[in-house]
Design an enzyme around this catalytic site. Structure first.
Site, PDB file in Angstrom:
ATOM      1  CB  CYS A  85      -0.843   0.018   1.197  1.00  0.00           C
ATOM      2  SG  CYS A  85      -2.222   1.431   1.617  1.00  0.00           S
ATOM      3  CB  THR A  99      -2.068   5.280   1.372  1.00  0.00           C
ATOM      4  OG1 THR A  99      -2.483   5.293  -0.082  1.00  0.00           O
ATOM      5  CG2 THR A  99      -2.694   6.441   2.035  1.00  0.00           C
ATOM      6  CB  CYS A 107      -3.142   3.836  -5.850  1.00  0.00           C
ATOM      7  SG  CYS A 107      -4.335   2.642  -4.649  1.00  0.00           S
TER       8      CYS A 107
HETATM    9  N1  DGL Z   1      -4.088   0.261  -2.034  1.00  0.00           N
HETATM   10  C1  DGL Z   1      -3.543   1.437  -1.276  1.00  0.00           C
HETATM   11  C2  DGL Z   1      -2.516   2.084  -1.815  1.00  0.00           C
HETATM   12  O1  DGL Z   1      -1.486   1.597  -2.399  1.00  0.00           O
HETATM   13  C3  DGL Z   1      -4.552   2.426  -0.649  1.00  0.00           C
HETATM   14  C4  DGL Z   1      -5.952   2.578  -0.975  1.00  0.00           C
HETATM   15  C5  DGL Z   1      -6.691   3.266  -0.192  1.00  0.00           C
HETATM   16  O2  DGL Z   1      -7.171   2.465   0.820  1.00  0.00           O
HETATM   17  O3  DGL Z   1      -7.243   4.124  -0.082  1.00  0.00           O
HETATM   18  O4  DGL Z   1      -2.271   3.514  -1.596  1.00  0.00           O
END
Ligand code: DGL
Length: 262
Positions: A72, A74, A181
């Protein structure tokens, strides 16, 4: 049994899982997702630090985890230093592939498609300053696209008009888009259809899988197991659970379990 833990807010980390599983198919995987706090791109920083550190360290205490992948962007652009302080095993983060994009781009105009939180992060700004100082970088943060990717895995087709609207700031402007993301990699082919051949779309999943395999080989930690026995844990009950279980099952997992330690 020795496992690799892959962690995300939702199903986006499956894009990383698929590459890891391709490269080291016999490695046992635990995929854990914090759907109770989804979407991470809309969460406050302190909430994310507490949740990710709490859950990942609880899972590491409960299971024999040899390596953690924070699948992730984020979370990785924020919590990696805290997590590495807490754990003694390798922690691999997933962050936007800004450096390769800057190298690939002919026009020196690149795009970053990520969550609203990732585009705002100091970490991301620093990546741009360090590796794309010669480029103009257009950043788009979209939670809607995260939700669209989640829905797609539950059988709801991606709406092309909506996708076009999200991608419109890039059109005719950039020749390379970074998917910052992990959710977006799941709809990479649809994004490519919209932006066309003159724009390359890149992500970090293959390089992360190589890093993970490299770590495991170096540390002699490869664990062998029959296929179709990976585990998946969620922090809350799951929308459209039956449909999602089918998807998980098809790519080698048992059914989703709610984990009380969450
Ligand atoms: N899959 C996640 C990323 O790579 C986060 C998506 C989310 O929950 O906002 O940032």
């Amino acid at each position: 049994m020795k496992s690799v833990l892959i962690f995300d807010s939702g199903i986006g980390g499956l894009s990383i899982y698929l590459e890891i599983n391709k490269l080291i198919p016999n490695q046992h995987i635990i995929y854990a997702f914090d759907n109770a706090a989804f979407p991470y791109g809309e969460q406050e920083d302190d909430v994310l630090v507490t949740r990710v550190c709490g859950m990942v360290s609880a899972l590491c205490a409960e299971y024999n985890i040899v390596l953690v992948v924070i699948a992730c962007n984020t979370a990785s652009t924020l919590v990696l230093p805290y997590l590495r302080e807490l754990l003694s095993i390798p922690v691999v983060g997933v962050v936007p592939a800004i450096k390769p994009a800057a190298e690939i781009s002919q026009s020196k105009k690149i795009g970053l498609l990520a969550t609203p939180a990732t585009v705002k992060r100091a970490y991301t700004r620093q990546l741009v300053q360090d590796f794309a100082f010669s480029c103009e970088v257009t950043m788009v943060g979209s939670t809607r696209l995260v939700q669209m990717s989640e829905s797609m895995l539950r059988g709801i087709a991606v709406d092309k008009d909506e996708l076009q609207a999200v991608l419109s700031p890039f059109m005719g402007e950039v020749d390379c888009i970074v998917l910052g993301c992990t959710h977006f990699t799941l709809i990479k082919d649809k994004i490519e259809d919209v932006v066309g051949e003159s724009c390359q779309v890149i992500d970090s999943s293959k390089s992360i899988a190589n890093r993970v395999a490299g770590f495991l080989i170096k540390e002699g930690q490869k664990a062998f197991l029959n296929k179709h026995q990976h585990w998946v844990f969620s922090s809350a009950s799951v929308n459209e659970e039956a449909v999602l279980n089918q998807e998980f099952c098809q790519i080698g997992f048992l059914s989703i379990q709610r984990v009380p330690i969450f």
